[in-house]
Design a protein around this motif. Structure first.
Motif, PDB file in Angstrom:
ATOM      1  N   HIS A 189       0.803  -1.215   0.000  1.00 20.06           N
ATOM      2  CA  HIS A 189       0.000   0.000   0.000  1.00 20.06           C
ATOM      3  C   HIS A 189       0.839   1.270   0.000  1.00 20.06           C
ATOM      4  CE1 HIS A 189      -3.776  -2.204   0.675  1.00 20.06           C
ATOM      5  NE2 HIS A 189      -3.093  -2.973   1.512  1.00 20.06           N
ATOM      6  N   ASP A 190       2.112   1.158   0.344  1.00 24.25           N
ATOM      7  CA  ASP A 190       2.990   2.322   0.419  1.00 24.25           C
ATOM      8  C   ASP A 190       3.498   2.676  -0.980  1.00 24.25           C
ATOM      9  OD1 ASP A 190       5.718   3.663   0.624  1.00 24.25           O
ATOM     10  OD2 ASP A 190       5.103   3.729   2.722  1.00 24.25           O
ATOM     11  N   ALA A 191       3.099   3.835  -1.490  1.00 20.97           N
ATOM     12  CA  ALA A 191       3.423   4.204  -2.868  1.00 20.97           C
ATOM     13  C   ALA A 191       4.922   4.342  -3.089  1.00 20.97           C
ATOM     14  CB  ALA A 191       2.706   5.500  -3.247  1.00 20.97           C
ATOM     15  N   ASP A 192       5.631   4.986  -2.162  1.00 23.05           N
ATOM     16  CA  ASP A 192       7.069   5.171  -2.330  1.00 23.05           C
ATOM     17  C   ASP A 192       7.800   3.833  -2.326  1.00 23.05           C
ATOM     18  OD1 ASP A 192       6.995   7.904  -2.612  1.00 23.05           O
ATOM     19  OD2 ASP A 192       7.235   8.299  -0.471  1.00 23.05           O
ATOM     20  N   ARG A 193       7.377   2.941  -1.437  1.00 18.90           N
ATOM     21  CA  ARG A 193       7.998   1.614  -1.405  1.00 18.90           C
ATOM     22  C   ARG A 193       7.753   0.874  -2.712  1.00 18.90           C
ATOM     23  NH1 ARG A 193       5.906  -3.800   1.364  1.00 18.90           N
ATOM     24  NH2 ARG A 193       7.662  -5.124   0.804  1.00 18.90           N
ATOM     25  N   ALA A 194       6.526   0.975  -3.227  1.00 14.71           N
ATOM     26  CA  ALA A 194       6.209   0.311  -4.499  1.00 14.71           C
ATOM     27  C   ALA A 194       7.094   0.851  -5.612  1.00 14.71           C
ATOM     28  CB  ALA A 194       4.739   0.498  -4.833  1.00 14.71           C
ATOM     29  N   GLY A 195       7.268   2.175  -5.649  1.00 14.54           N
ATOM     30  CA  GLY A 195       8.095   2.780  -6.686  1.00 14.54           C
ATOM     31  C   GLY A 195       9.547   2.368  -6.587  1.00 14.54           C
ATOM     32  N   GLN A 196      10.089   2.370  -5.373  1.00 16.98           N
ATOM     33  CA  GLN A 196      11.486   1.981  -5.172  1.00 16.98           C
ATOM     34  C   GLN A 196      11.710   0.520  -5.532  1.00 16.98           C
ATOM     35  OE1 GLN A 196      12.095   2.942  -1.053  1.00 16.98           O
ATOM     36  NE2 GLN A 196      11.891   5.149  -1.393  1.00 16.98           N
ATOM     37  N   ARG A 197      10.783  -0.317  -5.091  1.00 14.60           N
ATOM     38  CA  ARG A 197      10.899  -1.763  -5.297  1.00 14.60           C
ATOM     39  C   ARG A 197      10.841  -2.103  -6.782  1.00 14.60           C
ATOM     40  NH1 ARG A 197       6.446  -5.024  -5.598  1.00 14.60           N
ATOM     41  NH2 ARG A 197       6.664  -7.234  -5.058  1.00 14.60           N
ATOM     42  N   ILE A 198       9.890  -1.490  -7.495  1.00 12.10           N
ATOM     43  CA  ILE A 198       9.741  -1.837  -8.903  1.00 12.10           C
ATOM     44  C   ILE A 198      10.905  -1.290  -9.719  1.00 12.10           C
ATOM     45  CG2 ILE A 198       8.455   0.052 -10.025  1.00 12.10           C
ATOM     46  CD1 ILE A 198       7.411  -3.652  -9.939  1.00 12.10           C
ATOM     47  N   THR A 199      11.423  -0.132  -9.345  1.00  8.97           N
ATOM     48  CA  THR A 199      12.582   0.425 -10.046  1.00  8.97           C
ATOM     49  C   THR A 199      13.790  -0.481  -9.881  1.00  8.97           C
ATOM     50  OG1 THR A 199      11.735   2.672  -9.751  1.00  8.97           O
ATOM     51  CG2 THR A 199      14.079   2.441 -10.245  1.00  8.97           C
ATOM     52  N   GLN A 200      13.958  -1.042  -8.692  1.00  5.47           N
ATOM     53  CA  GLN A 200      15.065  -1.974  -8.460  1.00  5.47           C
ATOM     54  C   GLN A 200      14.905  -3.224  -9.316  1.00  5.47           C
ATOM     55  OE1 GLN A 200      15.543  -3.175  -4.364  1.00  5.47           O
ATOM     56  NE2 GLN A 200      17.344  -4.437  -4.799  1.00  5.47           N
ATOM     57  N   MET A 201      13.673  -3.735  -9.410  1.00  2.66           N
ATOM     58  CA  MET A 201      13.445  -4.930 -10.227  1.00  2.66           C
ATOM     59  C   MET A 201      13.767  -4.662 -11.695  1.00  2.66           C
ATOM     60  SD  MET A 201      10.009  -6.796  -8.811  1.00  2.66           S
ATOM     61  CE  MET A 201       9.622  -6.962  -7.076  1.00  2.66           C
ATOM     62  N   VAL A 202      13.317  -3.508 -12.196  1.00  2.00           N
ATOM     63  CA  VAL A 202      13.577  -3.177 -13.601  1.00  2.00           C
ATOM     64  C   VAL A 202      15.071  -3.013 -13.840  1.00  2.00           C
ATOM     65  CG1 VAL A 202      13.214  -1.427 -15.386  1.00  2.00           C
ATOM     66  CG2 VAL A 202      11.293  -2.185 -13.985  1.00  2.00           C
ATOM     67  N   LYS A 203      15.756  -2.351 -12.915  1.00  2.00           N
ATOM     68  CA  LYS A 203      17.205  -2.176 -13.050  1.00  2.00           C
ATOM     69  C   LYS A 203      17.931  -3.516 -13.083  1.00  2.00           C
ATOM     70  CE  LYS A 203      17.996   2.370 -10.916  1.00  2.00           C
ATOM     71  NZ  LYS A 203      18.601   3.051  -9.736  1.00  2.00           N
ATOM     72  N   GLU A 204      17.506  -4.445 -12.216  1.00  2.00           N
ATOM     73  CA  GLU A 204      18.185  -5.734 -12.106  1.00  2.00           C
ATOM     74  C   GLU A 204      17.676  -6.765 -13.106  1.00  2.00           C
ATOM     75  OE1 GLU A 204      18.558  -7.335  -8.202  1.00  2.00           O
ATOM     76  OE2 GLU A 204      18.967  -5.394  -7.258  1.00  2.00           O
ATOM     77  N   GLY A 205      16.529  -6.485 -13.745  1.00  2.00           N
ATOM     78  CA  GLY A 205      15.946  -7.470 -14.642  1.00  2.00           C
ATOM     79  C   GLY A 205      15.558  -8.732 -13.910  1.00  2.00           C
TER      80      GLY A 205
END
Length: 257
Positions: A189-205
């Motif tokens: 539910h935390d928007a900032d956490r969602a953004g950080q987490r998904i950005t890390q996934m995209v960066k790492e593939g």
């Protein structure tokens, strides 16, 4: 790191006077929309409005079929023979195609909803039955799959056009399936956490599971659920943080695996 990625949202899930989500605002942020087909949620008026709003914004339209379970929002398991399951998927894809064309658009992709999707993520034959059914009535449709699951394996076996999806607002198990919604922390539910987490996934593939596992994945699109109260905030945070990391948001093209 992936240089471009699609951002999709499940929507069109209101019903009559009952409103679910902030679709019009979310459509200003995302690049693809998965529109409920009036079976697990939505109705003909909601479909028409959602399709028209998507066309007006240049957002890609997808059919979002689910189980006939309005009270359970399509999130309760139903066990149907594959022939009936195929008919159910085709029925909903046909409705989506008609409503999209009436709005001046077209259905680009298919994404299974809720329990249908989660069951297909673990059941190769079920996933294949759903996808073959859709492809029979829409041969060029792009199949959106949960990356790293039996959905992806089934679509790969069919050789169809595919978009691999990860989730911004859901926690992952070590096998790339989603943590059961009944468990604590399954929905983010935390928007900032969602953004950080998904950005890390995209960066790492890779998909990052709750147990620390790292699952390499092709990432074509990122999903958020329109019925999550924080959906709009999450959409904005994900887009903002991806763009800050140098990732361009645009509709996926869809290609075989």
């Amino acid at each position: 790191m992936t240089s471009t990625v699609d951002l999709n949202a499940d929507m069109g899930e209101s019903f009559g006077p009952w409103v679910m989500g902030r679709d019009a605002e979310v459509l200003d942020v995302v690049t693809s929309a998965n529109v409920a087909c009036g079976v697990h949620a939505g109705d003909w008026d909601v479909m028409a409005r959602t399709m028209a709003d998507a066309v007006a914004r240049g957002v890609g339209i997808g059919a979002h079929p689910g189980f006939p379970d309005l009270q359970g929002f399509g999130r309760r398991k139903l066990h149907l023979p594959h022939e009936s399951l195929a008919n159910l998927v085709q029925y909903q894809v046909g409705a989506a195609q008609a409503m999209a064309e009436a709005a001046g658009g077209k259905v680009r992709h298919l994404k299974l909803h809720g329990a249908m999707a989660n069951m297909a993520a673990a059941d190769h034959d079920m996933a294949r039955a759903c996808y073959e059914a859709a492809l029979r009535v829409a041969p060029e449709i792009i199949i959106m799959v949960m990356a790293g699951t039996q959905q992806q394996a089934a679509a790969e076996a069919l050789g169809c056009n595919v978009a691999c999806e990860i989730f911004a607002d859901r926690a992952y198990n070590a096998d790339a399936t989603l943590v059961d919604r009944a468990l604590p922390g399954a929905v983010i539910h935390d928007a900032d956490r969602a953004g950080q987490r998904i950005t890390q996934m995209v960066k790492e593939g890779a998909i990052l599971a709750e147990d620390g596992s790292r699952i390499p994945a092709r990432i074509d699109t990122i999903c958020l659920h329109g019925d999550t109260p924080e959906a709009l905030d999450i959409a904005r945070a994900v887009r903002r943080q991806l763009e800050a990391a140098g990732v361009t948001l645009q509709q996926f093209e869809g290609k075989p695996l």
